[in-house]
Enzyme design. Structure first.
Site, short mmCIF file in Angstrom:
data_model
loop_
_atom_site.label_atom_id
_atom_site.label_comp_id
_atom_site.label_asym_id
_atom_site.label_seq_id
_atom_site.Cartn_x
_atom_site.Cartn_y
_atom_site.Cartn_z
N GLU B 65 85.38 18.22 -21.01
CA GLU B 65 86.34 17.11 -21.09
C GLU B 65 87.63 17.54 -20.39
OE1 GLU B 65 84.35 17.45 -23.79
OE2 GLU B 65 83.66 15.43 -24.30
N SER B 66 87.67 17.39 -19.08
CA SER B 66 88.85 17.63 -18.24
C SER B 66 89.11 19.09 -17.85
CB SER B 66 90.09 16.95 -18.83
OG SER B 66 89.82 15.58 -19.02
N CYS B 80 90.14 14.78 -22.38
CA CYS B 80 89.96 13.35 -22.57
C CYS B 80 89.00 13.10 -23.73
CB CYS B 80 89.45 12.73 -21.28
SG CYS B 80 87.89 13.45 -20.73
N SER B 240 84.86 15.47 -12.37
CA SER B 240 86.08 16.25 -12.57
C SER B 240 86.27 17.21 -11.42
CB SER B 240 85.98 17.07 -13.86
OG SER B 240 86.19 16.26 -14.98
N HIS B 254 90.12 13.39 -12.68
CA HIS B 254 89.05 13.12 -13.63
C HIS B 254 88.72 11.63 -13.57
CE1 HIS B 254 89.55 17.16 -15.09
NE2 HIS B 254 90.86 16.94 -15.05
#
Lengths: 116, 418
Positions: B65-66, B80, B240, B254
């Site tokens: 996540e990012s 995120c 990403s 992203h």
């Protein structure tokens, strides 16, 4: 299996480095060089995976070069990001993987083993 | 809009440390953190590393996540989805302490979540986040400020919290920081362009390979020519990337491409000594990659050189400036928050909107905008009302401890025009 097979060999001197390259030239074996640094987090992230690969692929020579220890080698090979993996065959760079990218590294090695 | 989907809007945390022993400064500081410790921190946040690269200046990680960036005395985590970013603070402070590093400033920013109800503690509301931050930070960071920067488009307001110790206050213009940060959030991406961030059905490519293809295919590879890119494509969609620019700076993108809640973010760290025309070029390329209907640009900088270029770069591409807010933060300098929409997009400005306001927004070259802003009492009153309403909502909360630097655009604009 010799001692050198199945593990990642640290290269600590320019002489040893040249020796390994020479050996690679003669044997037609695929060499994977990991340009690494003690202070590089991504290098620590991928180190266990590289050790696994070395165990699984005894037909490939895995070398590890610390860019601070062998500055001249890293400079000659234009290494700017860590880790950088150079794939060598008969003294020539056949491929390069920049960054700790597990899948890409595994696939790139597999590709060059298949064409061997 | 979909009832629920993936939350693209990231939370971003930046922590600065100083060494107890100055000799550490020349060393590797936080980069010495072993991978197990880093994993512990990420586990608290609920994400993992998917790929990474480093150079002599810093390490850049692409996360599930990012992204995460680790410098010797600075760490930036951006996550995120429904991650619990703020839970990283305590373990990070613990590990940093073992490395002889003490926290000296903190900055937390985020946009407005598309699915706020899906957020877990402590991200259920900005108030909750600020309480959690206050409790997690050591008492030496005594200059604290939290602010929600409003915007005409209610779905794009900007949340900022900063904290600093006495020695590391950023007070312009005496201690100008040469670096600036652009944080761009884009929603309602062009559908055709967004489709490029989907893997093809039956595609057996790895995330690394598919990511590399997307970087090329979408034009992302050309945004900052010459940067080293570490990219990743997720299954079945999403993308990403981290870019290393000029050695010590980064960019990061992203993308959540799903229709109904499509989102893309672009973050870029630059130096005010660079050619600022380059910033305009970068912004143009970003818009061309995503063609968003709405975008917000937050510029954090100690000078006013950068944000004034943003409108000029985006307007020729059909993006209209809808609002512009300035606030000053003791630990970060000025934060300028601008929002843009495509010309065809209609926005609701509120009950007391009149056509004059709309016209003023139309001619929003930053300087002219400020002038009209000063003249237009109605607009000013509305802004005050909005802020009052916001303050009411978060009533009973102590926003600022020692410094009172909360100034409106009018206050800051004076410096500009003098």
């Amino acid at each position: 299996m010799s001692v050198e097979e199945g593990q990642v060999l640290g290269v600590h001197t320019v002489e040893a480095w040249n020796e390994h390259l020479q050996k690679g030239n003669e044997s037609n074996k695929l060499i994977v060089v990991d340009f690494t640094a003690s202070w590089c987090g991504p290098c620590r992230f991928i180190a266990p995976f590289l050790a696994e690969l070395a165990k699984k692929l005894p037909q490939v020579t895995f070398l590890k070069v610390d860019v601070d220890e062998l500055k001249s080698v890293a400079q000659d090979w234009a290494v700017e990001a860590m880790p950088t993996f150079m794939l060598l065959k008969e003294g020539k760079i056949v491929d390069k993987v920049v960054g700790a990218k597990k899948d890409e590294l595994q696939q790139t090695i597999a590709k060059h083993l298949a064409t061997a | 809009m979909a009832v629920s989907g993936f939350e693209g809007f990231e939370k971003r945390l930046e922590l600065h440390f100083f060494p107890d022993d100055p000799a550490v400064l020349t060393g590797m500081g936080l980069r010495q953190l072993d991978f197990e410790s880093l994993e512990q921190v990420l586990r608290a946040v609920q994400c993992t590393v998917v790929s990474a690269v480093g150079n002599h200046y810093f390490d850049a990680y692409v996360l599930s996540e990012s992204s995460l960036f680790v410098y010797p005395t600075k760490i930036i985590i951006k996550t995120c989805g429904t991650t619990q970013l703020l839970k990283s603070i305590r373990p990070l402070l613990h590990y940093a302490c073992h490395l002889g590093l003490t926290l000296c400033s903190c900055r937390y920013t985020r946009g407005s979540f598309i699915f706020p109800l899906a957020q877990p503690f402590p991200h259920t509301s900005f108030k909750e986040e600020v309480i959690y931050l206050e409790e997690s930070l050591p008492s030496n960071l005594c200059y604290r400020k939290a602010s929600v920067m409003p915007c005409k488009i209610p779905s794009h307001s900007w949340h900022v919290f900063t904290a600093s110790d006495e020695a590391h206050l950023v007070i312009t213009p005496h201690a100008p920081d040469v670096l600036y940060t652009l944080e761009i959030c884009m929603t309602e991406l062009d559908r055709v362009l967004a489709r490029k961030f989907f893997k093809r059905p039956g595609d057996e490519k790895t995330g690394d390979t598919a990511g590399k293809e997307m970087t090329e295919l979408t034009g992302i590879g050309h945004i900052n020519p010459g940067s080293l890119i570490c990219d990743f494509a997720f299954d079945p969609c999403g993308y990403s990337m981290n870019g290393i620019i000029d050695g010590d700076r980064y960019s990061t993108i992203h993308v959540t491409p799903e229709d109904g809640y499509s989102y893309a973010s672009f973050e870029f760290v630059g130096s005010i000594y660079d050619d600022l025309d380059d910033v305009a070029q970068v912004l143009k390329k970003v818009v061309q990659v995503f063609r968003p209907a709405t975008m917000s640009v937050s510029t954090t900088c100690t000078s006013h050189e950068v944000w004034t270029r943003v409108g000029g770069a985006l307007e020729p591409l059909g993006m209209k400036c809808r609002s512009c807010t300035v606030d000053e933060f003791p630990a970060a300098g000025n934060v300028v928050f601008q929002t843009f929409t495509t010309r065809r997009k209609k926005i609701k400005v509120g009950a007391n909107a009149n056509s004059r306001d709309m016209r003023r927004a139309d001619v929003c070259r930053p300087f002219r905008f400020i002038l009209s802003y000063q003249k237009d009492k109605k607009t000013r009153k509305r802004k005050r009302d909005m802020e009052k309403a916001k303050a009411k909502r978060i009533k009973g909360f102590k926003w600022e401890k020692k410094l009172d630097v909360n100034r409106e655009i009018i206050g800051s604009s004076k410096n500009l025009l003098d």
